[in-house]
Design an enzyme around this catalytic site. Structure first.
Site, PDB file in Angstrom:
ATOM      1  N   TYR A  91       3.224  -7.903  17.137  1.00 29.53           N
ATOM      2  CA  TYR A  91       2.821  -7.013  16.042  1.00 29.53           C
ATOM      3  C   TYR A  91       1.656  -6.137  16.493  1.00 29.53           C
ATOM      4  CZ  TYR A  91       1.006  -5.375  11.572  1.00 29.53           C
ATOM      5  OH  TYR A  91       0.543  -4.569  10.542  1.00 29.53           O
ATOM      6  N   ILE A 130       0.819  -1.210   0.000  1.00 26.82           N
ATOM      7  CA  ILE A 130       0.000   0.000   0.000  1.00 26.82           C
ATOM      8  C   ILE A 130       0.854   1.262   0.000  1.00 26.82           C
ATOM      9  CG2 ILE A 130      -2.006  -1.096   1.059  1.00 26.82           C
ATOM     10  CD1 ILE A 130      -1.227   0.225   3.698  1.00 26.82           C
ATOM     11  N   SER A 163      -0.866  -8.148   0.652  1.00 26.74           N
ATOM     12  CA  SER A 163       0.404  -7.523   0.278  1.00 26.74           C
ATOM     13  C   SER A 163       1.550  -8.370   0.793  1.00 26.74           C
ATOM     14  CB  SER A 163       0.493  -6.102   0.851  1.00 26.74           C
ATOM     15  OG  SER A 163       0.667  -6.142   2.259  1.00 26.74           O
ATOM     16  N   SER A 192      -3.266  -0.250  12.836  1.00 24.81           N
ATOM     17  CA  SER A 192      -4.082  -1.413  12.469  1.00 24.81           C
ATOM     18  C   SER A 192      -5.140  -1.635  13.533  1.00 24.81           C
ATOM     19  CB  SER A 192      -3.196  -2.659  12.364  1.00 24.81           C
ATOM     20  OG  SER A 192      -3.975  -3.836  12.271  1.00 24.81           O
ATOM     21  N   LYS A 231       1.406  -1.995  16.905  1.00 26.01           N
ATOM     22  CA  LYS A 231       0.341  -1.162  16.330  1.00 26.01           C
ATOM     23  C   LYS A 231      -0.335  -0.309  17.408  1.00 26.01           C
ATOM     24  CE  LYS A 231       1.682  -1.593  13.094  1.00 26.01           C
ATOM     25  NZ  LYS A 231       1.989  -0.730  11.927  1.00 26.01           N
TER      26      LYS A 231
END
Length: 317
Positions: A201, A47, A236, A169, A205
């Protein structure tokens, strides 16, 4: 007959999900960006690359801030060709090295007279250590962008109205910040299992959102605003480092149920360009719409504590 009804319902739900959730809203801004300069980190793929292409088509001078020189220069040529805009520049940036971040900022400030939009897009989803001994996801996803933003803040203020956009996210809802672990190990956690990596992760975020929350408070009274966002589940290269067998299993699911990169960059573009969202500085966006976040993401004490820890770790304190 019952089985057919269940199957039909499942197909209908899947179609609804794809049409409403996956495709989602689009950025409606018609803004032209001639004379404006934008930095997009991690813009050689995913992105980030699609975001950079859209901004270049609008006439912006776009700085592709990427770690890989080979992939960055390949993206540079592709974006120039597809946008018809030669005002696209590659500048090497390794967010896992504080020295590289400082070098990038120094070179940028020497060579570029303005900065209008900073898009902190790059991210990793794997364990490891940065060049400075930080946990990889904490170092790249948070600390690198924290330092970069602070080093460029005066330029943003001088060129206002300007914006900082942090790609976070929905995973931040599941995140937590273990300050004891950060202080002791300079990492969000030490485990290496798939679920542990997913947790760290999510933690990184949450760091992105807490950073945005605190930054907005510190920017009050200036002409710089900041936003964080959930781009959606994107098909992605972010998860390119996970187990190859798992990737093979997930591929058909991600192809149908995940957004492509054009769909996935729409909320980033909305936060970067949409007119009239300045009163929502510091807020979280998803599907081009302001969303509420959990109480832990609005914790003033935690955001201040993370800011001060981040300052110490990257030598700003």
């Amino acid at each position: 007959m019952c089985l057919l009804l269940v199957l039909g319902l499942a197909i209908a739900v899947a179609y609804f999900y794809r049409e409403i959730v996956v495709k989602g809203k689009r950025c409606t801004s018609k803004a032209k960006l001639h004379g404006k300069t934008v930095i997009v980190t991690g813009s050689n793929t995913g992105i980030g690359k699609t975001t950079a292409l859209d901004l270049a088509k609008r006439g912006a001078r776009v700085i592709l801030a990427c770690r890989s020189k080979q992939r960055g220069e390949a993206a540079l040529e592709e974006i120039k060709r597809d946008s018809g805009n030669n005002q696209v520049v590659f500048m090497q940036l390794d967010l896992g090295s504080l020295k590289s971040v400082r070098s990038f900022a120094e070179n940028f400030l020497k060579s570029e007279p303005r900065l209008d939009i900073l898009i902190n897009n790059a991210g990793v989803q794997m364990q490891g250590r940065t060049a400075d001994g930080l946990g990889l996801m904490f170092g790249v996803n948070h600390i690198g962008h924290f330092l970069l933003t602070n080093l460029l803040l005066e330029q943003l203020k001088a060129c206002g109205p300007s914006r900082v956009v942090n790609v976070s996210s929905m995973a931040h809802y599941f995140g937590k910040i273990d300050f004891d672990c950060l202080n002791t190990y300079k990492a969000l956690g030490l485990g290496t299992s798939f679920m542990e990596v997913l947790q760290y992760y999510s933690d990184s975020k949450l760091c992105n959102y807490l950073f945005t929350h605190e930054l907005a408070k510190r920017l009050k009274g200036t002409n710089v605003t900041c936003y964080s966002l959930h781009p959606g589940a994107i098909n992605s290269e972010l998860a390119r480092n996970i187990n190859s067998t798992l990737q093979l299993f997930l591929k058909p699911l991600t192809a149908y149920f995940f957004k492509n990169t054009e769909q996935g960059c729409q909320t980033t573009l909305h936060c970067a360009l949409q007119e009239g969202i300045e009163p929502f500085s510091g807020r979280f966006f998803s599907n081009c719409t302001v969303k509420e976040v959990s109480d832990k993401a609005k914790d003033d004490a935690a955001s201040k504590k993370l800011w001060e820890l981040s300052e110490r770790l990257c030598g700003l304190a």
